[in-house]
Design a protein around this motif. Structure first.
Motif: not given
Length: 584
Positions: A6-8, A50-53, A290-297, A304-306
């Motif tokens: 999870i990213a918030i 897990v809260i990742e970011g 920011y949160a989306h791109d970080y989680l995708a990586a 597909d980075h989505q």
């Protein structure tokens, strides 16, 4: 066991950061109770989260920075918003300590130099110190908080970053473009950290007894520095922070087919160098990307980075806390000529720029159609208020917004503690509803399925029976078509990502009573505004070189202060509306 990542993401909110803080408080309380129940061997869902970011802008950025530190400590959760002196820095910072009376002092004017803000930002400096002071540390870190927790804060860099348009091409005049939509990245460093510090991140040291959180605190003040009203902030930044450029996604930045674009810094420029920053919401008030791109990586990276939208395949999601979807209506009898005057256009232009920075277009279609399970949103909702006042609409009276802090262009919360307390409690209430009915996935989801398979059959049956939820519903109140058709081979059992494991957490939170600002309190605020105005204006007049101009303006400042109090009070009463004692 695979964990659900999870990213918030927290949008800008000005004084309605109190709502965001309330959402975070309840979510943390629910996670604490769930993980405690798992340790005690209770019959509860066993999957991992897990809260990742965190990502945030303006008030949301302040909450993001505070979260990165507060989740490393023990603190009490606040269900009663009349409390004072708690160990909850979410609550204390937003409800008990942030007040317009402190922002109208003149402590900042005691320092030499120009006037840098209409309000006294000394309180924010004190809150930064308070927020970064460690509390009681738990025996073990919260297992649902990533040891490599990453925080992204959006910034508006007034110095800008230059990029060349013609690069090394000879024979032409150098042409450049400037980029102002800045951001800064932080990463916690703990004894159990699993990943090395990213080269683009600044360390948040959780190892040493007295970690230095000055950079994080200053960046938090920068993202919340509302232009003109709050003091801009100076941040030291590295050249490498801007290569690859911050407008590129993780996908674009990771490509090896071309050298990354570098800033056009002059030779010999210092590294690090100073930047001047104001509210990140000016350029990116909803840093979902920011949160989306970080989680995708994160491992395993999405090819597909989505993020995966299918509810059975999704193993990560962004949860956005968005205090400002509005209740604006569309004027049927709109007259363009009437709104074409210079002053009206200027006022509307400011409103348009603010609203556009809050727009959720990149994900609105998926959210409203119920076709995504990688992005969820917690937004203010007060159904009881609408039901109570729906007769007002018949008489063409506007129904107030759910957030009391939304009054006075979202500065209203600074005027009255009761508004902030109301919104904090509403945030907790809305979060409870979100976790129960919306943040749910099918039992056949890749994370849920693995955890359920590891349980004894009889225990699994009891857990599923106790915690199963209804198929999530769309905006029309009907089960979302995509959700109902998902995982057709399964039993269509839906389970919460964050289960509520105690009777207290599951008990419906009562509707939150609304507060009204008293006339005496408003009169005091008007007086303090006038005192602050006189002090700021006098300071500006004294800085003028012309003695004649100084002498002529001094009485003008005094008269403006005295004569302006009445109209100012009337404007504030109108802006407060039904949130004012005796208001409609």
């Amino acid at each position: 066991m695979r964990g659900f990542k999870i990213a918030i993401n927290m949008a800008g909110a000005i004084s309605a950061g109190a709502y965001t803080a309330g959402v975070l408080d309840f979510m943390t309380e629910a996670l604490d109770a769930w993980y405690r129940a798992k340790v005690e061997g209770a019959e509860v869902p066993r999957h991992e989260v897990v809260i990742e970011g965190f990502s945030g802008a303006s008030a949301g950025g302040l909450c993001a920075a505070l979260s990165a530190l507060l989740l490393q400590d023990e603190f009490e959760h606040v269900a009663d918003a009349t409390k004072r002196g708690t160990t909850n820095r979410f609550y204390e910072s937003w409800v008990n300590r942030t007040d317009i009376r402190e922002l109208l002092t003149t402590r900042d004017l005691e320092r030499p130099g120009p006037v840098v803000s209409l309000l006294d930002s000394t309180l924010l400096d004190e809150l930064a110190v308070y927020g970064s002071t460690r509390g009681k540390r738990p025996e073990t870190p919260r297992p649902y908080v990533s040891p490599d927790l990453t925080v992204f804060l959006s910034l508006t860099n007034l110095r800008g970053v230059l990029y060349s348009l013609n690069g090394l091409a000879p024979g032409g005049v150098e042409e450049t473009t400037s980029f102002f939509g800045d951001r800064i990245r932080f990463q916690t460093v703990r004894a159990d950290s699993e990943r090395p510090l990213d080269k683009a991140a600044y360390a948040v040291d959780m190892v040493s007894a007295q970690g230095d959180f000055g950079m994080l605190g200053n960046a938090a003040m920068a993202t919340g520095a509302f232009p003109m009203f709050l003091a801009p902030r100076v941040l030291m930044r590295r050249h490498s922070d801007y290569t690859p450029p911050l407008w590129e996604t993780h996908e674009a930045g990771a490509k090896d087919d071309a050298a990354p674009i570098e800033p056009s810094f002059p030779p010999g420029m210092a590294d690090p160098f100073e930047t001047l920053n104001v509210d990140g919401g000016v350029t990116n008030n909803d840093p979902y990307n920011y949160a989306h791109d970080y989680l995708a990586a994160l491992d395993p990276p999405r090819p597909d980075h989505q993020l995966e939208r299918d509810p059975c395949k999704a193993d990560r999601a962004v949860v956005s806390i968005a205090p400002f979807p509005t209740m604006a209506s569309y004027a049927v009898d709109y007259d363009p000529l009437e709104h074409s005057g210079v002053l009206r256009v200027m006022a509307r232009l400011f409103q348009a720029l603010v609203s556009q920075s809050r727009f959720y277009g990149e994900s609105l279609s998926h959210l409203m159609r119920g076709t995504t399970f990688c992005h969820f949103m917690v937004a203010p909702s007060d159904h009881e208020l609408v039901e109570e006042l729906k007769h007002e609409a018949v008489h063409h009276k506007p129904i107030p917004q759910a957030l009391q802090c939304a009054t006075l262009a979202a500065f209203g919360g600074f005027f009255e503690r009761g508004f902030r307390a109301h919104d904090y409690e509403l945030g907790r209430r809305n979060c409870q509803k979100f976790l129960l009915d919306h943040f749910v996935f099918p039992a056949e989801n890749v994370v849920m399925k693995e955890a359920l398979a590891g349980m004894d059959a009889e225990v699994r049956a009891r857990v599923v029976e106790q915690y199963r939820r209804a198929t999530p519903k769309g905006p029309d109140g009907e089960p979302m078509a995509y959700a109902a058709e998902a995982c057709a081979a399964s039993e269509r059992v839906w389970l919460p990502v964050v289960p509520l494991c105690t009777p207290e957490l599951r008990a419906p939170i009562a509707p939150v009573p609304r507060y009204k600002m008293k006339a005496a309190d408003l009169n005091e605020v008007v007086r303090l505004i006038a005192v602050r105005f006189e002090a700021v204006a006098a300071r500006a007049v004294r800085s003028m070189h012309s003695r004649g101009l100084r002498w002529s303006l001094r009485p003008a400042v005094w008269f403006a202060s005295k004569l302006g109090r009445g109209p100012l009070r009337q404007m504030l009463v109108k802006g407060l509306g039904s949130s004012y004692e005796g208001g409609e």
